[in-house]
Write a protein that holds these residues in place. Structure first.
Motif, PDB file in Angstrom:
ATOM      1  N   LYS A 209     -10.828  81.124 184.573  1.00 36.28           N
ATOM      2  CA  LYS A 209     -12.136  80.613 184.980  1.00 36.28           C
ATOM      3  C   LYS A 209     -12.368  79.316 184.223  1.00 36.28           C
ATOM      4  CE  LYS A 209     -16.921  81.926 185.599  1.00 36.28           C
ATOM      5  NZ  LYS A 209     -17.541  80.844 184.812  1.00 36.28           N
ATOM      6  N   LEU A 210     -12.570  78.266 184.995  1.00 36.51           N
ATOM      7  CA  LEU A 210     -12.733  76.935 184.433  1.00 36.51           C
ATOM      8  C   LEU A 210     -14.151  76.733 183.927  1.00 36.51           C
ATOM      9  CD1 LEU A 210     -11.710  73.981 184.259  1.00 36.51           C
ATOM     10  CD2 LEU A 210     -12.351  73.729 186.643  1.00 36.51           C
ATOM     11  N   VAL A 211     -14.291  76.286 182.692  1.00 35.17           N
ATOM     12  CA  VAL A 211     -15.605  75.933 182.151  1.00 35.17           C
ATOM     13  C   VAL A 211     -15.578  74.456 181.788  1.00 35.17           C
ATOM     14  CG1 VAL A 211     -17.276  76.358 180.298  1.00 35.17           C
ATOM     15  CG2 VAL A 211     -15.963  78.266 181.263  1.00 35.17           C
ATOM     16  N   GLU A 212     -16.271  73.642 182.591  1.00 30.83           N
ATOM     17  CA  GLU A 212     -16.259  72.192 182.366  1.00 30.83           C
ATOM     18  C   GLU A 212     -17.310  71.827 181.349  1.00 30.83           C
ATOM     19  OE1 GLU A 212     -16.750  70.087 186.092  1.00 30.83           O
ATOM     20  OE2 GLU A 212     -16.025  71.863 187.141  1.00 30.83           O
ATOM     21  N   VAL A 213     -16.939  70.931 180.448  1.00 34.07           N
ATOM     22  CA  VAL A 213     -17.928  70.479 179.472  1.00 34.07           C
ATOM     23  C   VAL A 213     -18.068  68.959 179.532  1.00 34.07           C
ATOM     24  CG1 VAL A 213     -17.450  72.433 177.941  1.00 34.07           C
ATOM     25  CG2 VAL A 213     -16.300  70.254 177.546  1.00 34.07           C
ATOM     26  N   GLY A 214     -19.245  68.476 179.117  1.00 35.33           N
ATOM     27  CA  GLY A 214     -19.498  67.040 179.093  1.00 35.33           C
ATOM     28  C   GLY A 214     -19.700  66.474 180.484  1.00 35.33           C
ATOM     29  N   THR A 215     -19.562  65.152 180.583  1.00 40.95           N
ATOM     30  CA  THR A 215     -19.698  64.465 181.860  1.00 40.95           C
ATOM     31  C   THR A 215     -18.406  63.704 182.114  1.00 40.95           C
ATOM     32  OG1 THR A 215     -20.589  62.523 180.754  1.00 40.95           O
ATOM     33  CG2 THR A 215     -22.179  64.165 181.529  1.00 40.95           C
ATOM     34  N   THR A 216     -18.315  63.053 183.265  1.00 41.21           N
ATOM     35  CA  THR A 216     -17.086  62.362 183.621  1.00 41.21           C
ATOM     36  C   THR A 216     -16.702  61.331 182.568  1.00 41.21           C
ATOM     37  OG1 THR A 216     -17.702  62.659 185.899  1.00 41.21           O
ATOM     38  CG2 THR A 216     -15.942  61.101 185.489  1.00 41.21           C
ATOM     39  N   ASN A 217     -17.679  60.581 182.076  1.00 42.04           N
ATOM     40  CA  ASN A 217     -17.322  59.506 181.143  1.00 42.04           C
ATOM     41  C   ASN A 217     -17.531  59.865 179.676  1.00 42.04           C
ATOM     42  OD1 ASN A 217     -20.072  59.466 181.752  1.00 42.04           O
ATOM     43  ND2 ASN A 217     -20.300  57.306 181.187  1.00 42.04           N
ATOM     44  N   ARG A 218     -18.378  60.868 179.383  1.00 38.95           N
ATOM     45  CA  ARG A 218     -18.649  61.145 177.967  1.00 38.95           C
ATOM     46  C   ARG A 218     -18.660  62.647 177.675  1.00 38.95           C
ATOM     47  NH1 ARG A 218     -20.693  56.705 175.208  1.00 38.95           N
ATOM     48  NH2 ARG A 218     -21.923  57.920 173.757  1.00 38.95           N
ATOM     49  N   THR A 219     -17.887  63.018 176.677  1.00 38.42           N
ATOM     50  CA  THR A 219     -17.899  64.402 176.201  1.00 38.42           C
ATOM     51  C   THR A 219     -17.998  64.352 174.683  1.00 38.42           C
ATOM     52  OG1 THR A 219     -16.521  65.091 178.058  1.00 38.42           O
ATOM     53  CG2 THR A 219     -16.623  66.584 176.187  1.00 38.42           C
ATOM     54  N   HIS A 220     -18.899  65.178 174.110  1.00 45.78           N
ATOM     55  CA  HIS A 220     -19.138  65.167 172.663  1.00 45.78           C
ATOM     56  C   HIS A 220     -18.723  66.503 172.051  1.00 45.78           C
ATOM     57  CE1 HIS A 220     -21.485  61.514 173.322  1.00 45.78           C
ATOM     58  NE2 HIS A 220     -21.997  62.133 174.380  1.00 45.78           N
ATOM     59  N   SER A 221     -18.615  66.513 170.730  1.00 45.05           N
ATOM     60  CA  SER A 221     -18.184  67.761 170.085  1.00 45.05           C
ATOM     61  C   SER A 221     -19.183  68.895 170.329  1.00 45.05           C
ATOM     62  CB  SER A 221     -17.940  67.541 168.597  1.00 45.05           C
ATOM     63  OG  SER A 221     -18.979  66.801 168.022  1.00 45.05           O
ATOM     64  N   ARG A 222     -20.484  68.568 170.405  1.00 42.72           N
ATOM     65  CA  ARG A 222     -21.461  69.644 170.643  1.00 42.72           C
ATOM     66  C   ARG A 222     -21.245  70.284 172.020  1.00 42.72           C
ATOM     67  NH1 ARG A 222     -24.336  64.912 171.155  1.00 42.72           N
ATOM     68  NH2 ARG A 222     -25.114  64.562 173.274  1.00 42.72           N
ATOM     69  N   ASP A 223     -20.697  69.516 172.983  1.00 41.64           N
ATOM     70  CA  ASP A 223     -20.421  70.097 174.307  1.00 41.64           C
ATOM     71  C   ASP A 223     -19.411  71.228 174.177  1.00 41.64           C
ATOM     72  OD1 ASP A 223     -22.099  68.297 175.688  1.00 41.64           O
ATOM     73  OD2 ASP A 223     -20.516  66.775 175.679  1.00 41.64           O
TER      74      ASP A 223
END
Ligand SMILES: *Cc1c(COP(=O)(O)O)cnc(C)c1O
Length: 484
Positions: A209-223
């Motif tokens: 099961k895929l869990v996507e985090v962040g957005t297309t251009n920005r992903t942060h450690s809190r994500d």
């Protein structure tokens, strides 16, 4: 005259009688097979393939006669059969000249192997080999052991296993470590790589099961921190192979993701795609992520291709922590995805060349091609241009221009290598006839020449035409075209 009265339709037959049936002029299959030249061909290729060509040539002759053509003579038919058999027996996996400017070209077979690897494959085909046989103990062994020691030395991994390609490596890793559970990955890394490798589809095929985090251009450690729960089996990072996210971007580096995952007791897997085992910067090439650094940054498992920047055979390399690799090799899918002795022979020899760190640009042909300077390639253009100009004819102009080669196969998509090309463009009346007059005829030469159409001209980047191949290239230009 009695015949006229008794045969049905005899009246019609009589009117046609003056012109004899032209089909009757054709020899029989057996008669042609008895021709001295075709007996000789049957000795080489076997009677059956020659017979099939005879039948095909006769069928074509009958069709032509039916359309009002004249019957070919016997010697002409024999010549046609000889041509047909030559075509029929030539391999479909044809050698080509890759003048596309993409060095590691997936559609053209990716890496050219080191001579040592080619010899090792020949030996593995000729002789029995200790493929899964432990010579020290005298019993059943494990085929991955053949390359494990070398990979340990080159990457610092604890253990390794080899499958058919990197897509298989990712699929197997996900299934073995995360089936029916959640996999956390950044939205910016849900990549599609030419053909049918789409990370979300591979996840589905592996039952994750895929869990996507962040957005297309920005992903942060809190994500990442917020997404990891007790249902999380893995955190995955995929190398953005064939595109670059530029501008207002943010991603979390491997060491930081590893720390976040490990704090929650979750393994961290990195799909590197190309995974160079040599520091390419040492050879004046763009930096490429190295499995050794990724493991050192805290990745628990790393996967990459054997035929991209490893310069070896098609394979998927899975490296990492011993207990995770053990889990992966125990999965029944591993048995379905394992590689043959030919792949292992080529991979072992390639790794040995790399581990020697000795005369690498000479021994690894792809590294040599990647390192060629623009001056060197320009000189090749100067040497080949006169023959190319004659070949193209007066309707076309052949000039030399600077261009940029690509490493290819998703390696450093934005980095280009300074190169030079023969640019063939149509003069006045030949405008718009590139494909028909140039591109297709080059493709039908005995060794097809594959270039690239750009801006109304045909570009032949000579980076991948080594100096040793130039004579063969020129002879090929003068050869008769073959149909494909
Ligand atoms: C090329 C690539 C793959 C697929 O590897 P194959 O060896 O072609 O199966 C998977 N992931 C990434 C990031 C790649 O660059």
């Amino acid at each position: 005259m009695a015949r006229d009265l008794t045969l049905p339709g005899a009246g019609e037959a009589k009117t046609r009688e003056p012109s004899p049936n032209p089909l009757a002029g054709l020899p029989s299959v057996d008669r042609l097979l008895g021709e001295r030249a075709l007996i000789a061909l049957a000795e080489v290729h076997g009677r059956l393939p020659v017979k099939r060509c005879v039948q095909a040539v006769l069928a074509l002759a009958r069709e032509r006669i039916g359309n009002g053509g004249v019957a070919p003579g016997e010697s002409e038919l024999v010549a046609q059969v000889a041509l047909a058999i030559a075509r029929d027996q030539s391999p479909r996996l044809r050698p080509v000249f890759n003048l596309t400017g993409t060095v590691i070209h997936t559609n053209l077979g990716r890496a050219l192997l080191a001579p040592e690897a080619i010899d090792a494959v020949g030996q593995a085909m000729r002789d029995y080999a200790a493929l899964e046989y432990d010579l020290a103990r005298g019993g059943r062994g494990d085929r991955d052991v053949i390359v494990e020691e070398l990979l340990r030395e080159l990457t610092g991994c604890e253990a390794a296993t080899i499958v058919n390609n990197n897509a298989a490596a990712v699929l197997l890793t996900l299934k073995a470590l995360a089936a029916k559970r959640e996999v956390v990955i950044s939205r910016g890394e849900l990549i599609e790589i030419g053909g049918a490798f789409r990370l979300p589809d591979i996840m589905k095929a592996a039952g994750c099961k895929l869990v996507e985090v962040g957005t297309t251009n920005r992903t942060h450690s809190r994500d990442y921190e917020n997404a990891i729960t007790d249902r999380t089996a893995l955190v995955v990072k995929a190398h953005a192979s064939n595109y670059a996210v530029t501008g207002f971007t943010a991603s979390v580096d491997e060491a930081e993701i590893a720390a976040i995952a490990h704090a929650r007791g979750v393994p961290f897997v990195v799909d590197l795609g190309s995974g160079a085992l040599i520091d390419l910067v040492r050879f004046g090439l763009p930096a490429e992520p190295m499995p050794r650094d990724t493991l050192a940054a805290g990745a628990d498992v790393v996967t990459f291709s054997g035929d991209k920047l490893l310069f070896g055979p098609q394979a998927g390399i899975i490296l990492g922590r011993r207990e995770l690799i053990a889990k992966i090799t125990k999965d029944p899918l591993k048995r379905a995805l394992r590689v043959s002795k030919l792949t292992l022979a080529a991979l072992e020899a390639t790794l040995r060349v790399i581990a020697s760190d000795h005369r690498l640009p000479e021994r690894l042909p792809v590294l040599g091609l990647l390192m060629r300077s623009r001056d060197d390639i320009r000189a090749a253009c100067e040497r080949v241009r006169p023959a190319m100009t004659r070949w193209a004819g007066e309707d076309f102009e052949v000039r030399i221009a600077d261009c940029a080669s690509q490493i290819g196969s998703g390696s450093q998509p934005v980095e280009r290598l300074a190169s030079a090309a023969l640019v063939i463009s149509p003069r006045g009346k030949a405008k718009g006839r590139l494909a028909e007059k140039l591109e297709a005829p080059l493709r039908t030469l005995p060794i097809p020449v594959i270039g690239r159409i750009h801006d109304g001209a045909l570009w032949l980047d000579l980076r991948c035409l080594s100096e040793a191949d130039e004579a063969r290239f020129l002879a090929n230009l003068h050869a008769e075209p073959t149909s494909c």
